[in-house]
Structures are given as C-alpha cells and as structure tokens.
Write a protein that holds these residues in place. Structure first.
Motif, PDB file in Angstrom:
ATOM      1  N   TYR A   1     -36.946 -58.182   3.492  1.00 51.87           N
ATOM      2  CA  TYR A   1     -36.881 -56.988   2.655  1.00 51.87           C
ATOM      3  C   TYR A   1     -37.445 -57.204   1.259  1.00 51.87           C
ATOM      4  O   TYR A   1     -37.480 -56.263   0.456  1.00 51.87           O
TER       5      TYR A   1
ATOM      6  N   ASN B   1     -40.633 -52.918   4.889  1.00 54.25           N
ATOM      7  CA  ASN B   1     -39.549 -53.067   5.849  1.00 54.25           C
ATOM      8  C   ASN B   1     -38.341 -52.193   5.507  1.00 54.25           C
ATOM      9  O   ASN B   1     -37.576 -51.806   6.389  1.00 54.25           O
TER      10      ASN B   1
ATOM     11  N   PHE C   1     -33.021 -57.114  11.523  1.00 52.56           N
ATOM     12  CA  PHE C   1     -33.540 -55.741  11.555  1.00 52.56           C
ATOM     13  C   PHE C   1     -32.902 -54.912  12.663  1.00 52.56           C
ATOM     14  O   PHE C   1     -32.413 -53.795  12.426  1.00 52.56           O
TER      15      PHE C   1
END
Length: 350
Positions: A91, A96, A328
C-alpha cells in the motif's frame, strides 16, 4: 436475501436481540432505497450535488440500499506512512488502495490528493472519489494536533472527485479556525456539485481522564455530529461511542437529564442512536469508523460495529486499517463481511 455469516457469540446475540427504549426508530429518517428522495431532494442541495450523492449511494455491493461502505486511507499522513503500511507494504503504492476499494465492492474510496493524483485518469470512472482536503501531519516535533488544508476544493474537482472530505477537531484550541475553513470549503464543494463528508472528531487533552476517554462519549460526539450537520456535511463520520457523560463529568457545556436518562442508555446501540439523533434524526447519514487493526479478531470486531451502527439507524462503516493492514484478498473478504451485515434483511433497526 441470505443471512450474513458471522460468529454468533453471546455479545453479538445480545446486540441482535436488543430492543431500543430510548428514541423510537419510527422517529428516525431511516436508511433505504429512497433515502435521497426523502431527505435530500427537499433540501437546498443542487441537482449536481444530488447527482454526486446518487453516485455514492448507488455504487458497489450496497448500491441502492441506502447504506454505504467506504474505504478510507489517509493514515499515511495522519499516522505516518511507515506505521500504516509497514504491516502490508504493497500500500505504499497508492494504486493498490484504489484496487482494494474497487475489488472490495465499496461505494467509494476516501484518500489523499497524492493518491488520487497518481491514478485519477485510470480510476475516476470506476469508483467515486472522496478527496480528503485536510490532515494532521506528524512530522512536526514535538507532535502537534491540528487539521490543516493540503489543497483546494478546485483541485479535488479537477481530480474527478465525487465528494470532498475533511476533519474538524471539535473542542481543540484550533477548532474555530477549522470550522471556518471547512464551512467555506463545503460551500464551495456544493457550488461545484460535489458532496461533502465530515470526520467529526473531538480533540482535547482534558477529554481524557485517569479512568475514561470521553473523546468517544455519546454526548460529546453527538454534539460534534450536530455541529457537522449544521455546517453542511452530507455524510457524518464518527467514532463508535464507548461511554457517556462527558459534559457532566468534565463540568462544561449545557446538558439536560434526558440526554442520559431517556435519550440514551449504556447499551452501545442506544449510545450510537444518540449520535444518529444528532444528525437531524438521521436526515444526514451517520457512518462509524472501523477503528485500528488488532489482528485476528478484526473481522468479528468489524461485524459487531456494523451491527451496532445498522441497528442504531446509521448508514454504514468507513473501515480502513482493518482492511489494508492484511493480505489483499483478506482485506476484500473483510470489506465484504461488513457489507453483508447491511445486505442481511433479518438485521433490522432496534
């Protein structure tokens, strides 16, 4: 519609069975598919602002329900980037952040000028942007706590923003200036056709005593919400209340016994309903923050917070660290688990 899947602990069952005996749900402007028509069309919001609100309420897995799931990622400034993204370094790449919101089925993503500036052309048409226009930065030594503007409303509009977001530290020494700055920014945002989201946080060292933190008291946060709605916020973000009696314990402000005896109780749903009541009886939606990530129990905690918010009359969660400080796919699953609470028609207002 299928019921959400979650651990039905004794605490969760108590929340699901709670009967609110404070402010009746019939007095609230309840979330629903027609919420915009009922609560915003009669207001002074222009057709352009109504269109922006429609984009927020009609995107993602909760589209058309009157509920909202937003991914907020401004912690890189508010908490330092290293402490925020260290648990999951992907991140540091802002794309993302947007990908997580898109794949997580969120109504919108709320983040910084810098994040949106790097990927705006790729994603502005794929998910509504909420551009956070002010922040508290932590590089000043010793640390200070003040929300300062990082850019203009016009810059947010040029990035393709559907809405602008801002924080006010109500109760702080700087709150008068912040109220004036954010009021002017929200007026300009509405002129340009954008919606407005306000982080209505309380901030004063005196609000924390030896045994309690009244920054999350229902009476103080409720009043912060009331001020936020008054200056033109279309959506209120607030921390979930954990106690009450900030005014009476700290001996300031104006109170009435009803605030503690009939308009609220010790139950978290009733405490949160008092926050909703202060959002003009729900005419302006209350979304509660998801809080910090504590690890393995994040999913259960997020679900519990969603149940409290929904049964109180709130409109959703704005949860960041619990989602992005994990792999994720797990972040997507957590966001979906929160959304499932609002999609579960068996979970109703208390």
């Amino acid at each position: 519609m299928a019921s959400a899947t979650f651990t039905r602990s004794a605490e969760v069952e108590a929340l699901l069975q709670h009967e609110c005996k404070t402010v009746a749900k019939d007095l609230l402007h309840q979330p629903g598919p027609d919420f915009l028509d009922r609560c915003f069309v009669p207001s002074n919001r222009t057709p352009q602002v109504l269109r922006a609100l429609g984009q927020l309420y009609h995107h993602g897995r909760l589209a058309g329900t009157g509920y909202m799931s937003i991914l907020p990622v401004d912690q890189g400034i508010e908490h330092t980037a290293g402490s925020s993204f260290g648990p999951n370094p992907i991140y540091f790449d802002p794309e993302n952040i947007i990908r997580l919101a898109v794949e997580g089925g969120c109504n919108a993503v709320a983040t910084t000028f810098g994040t949106f500036g790097t990927v705006a052309r790729k994603y502005a048409h794929k998910i509504p942007f909420v551009v956070k226009i002010n922040h508290n930065e932590l590089l000043t030594y010793p640390n200070k706590f003040d929300q300062i503007l990082f850019g203009s409303v016009e810059e947010a509009w040029n990035l393709g923003a559907t809405a602008v977001g801002a924080t006010i530290y109500f109760g702080s020494d700087e709150s008068n200036r912040q109220i004036q700055e954010v009021s002017a920014a929200f007026e300009r945002a509405h002129e340009l056709g954008m919606a407005t989201v306000l982080w209505c946080y309380t901030r004063n060292n005196a609000f924390k005593t030896a045994d309690k933190d009244y920054h999350v008291a229902a009476d103080l946060t409720g009043q912060a919400n009331h001020l936020g709605v008054t200056i033109g916020a279309d959506i209120i973000k607030q921390k979930l209340p954990e106690n009450n009696g900030g005014f009476t314990t700290l001996k300031f402000g104006k109170t009435h016994p009803a605030m503690y005896e009939s308009l609220s109780s010790d139950n978290p749903i009733d405490l949160t309903r008092y926050q909703v009541v202060n959002c003009y009886m729900g005419r302006i939606g209350l979304i509660n923050s998801g809080g910090e990530s504590l690890g393995a129990g994040d999913r259960d905690q997020a679900i519990k917070t969603a149940i409290i918010n929904k049964r109180a009359g709130g409109q959703g969660l704005i949860s960041g660290r619990k989602a992005f400080q994990r792999p994720f796919a797990e972040g997507v699953e957590l966001l979906n688990a929160i959304q499932d609470i609002y999609l579960d028609e068996s979970i109703t207002l208390a």
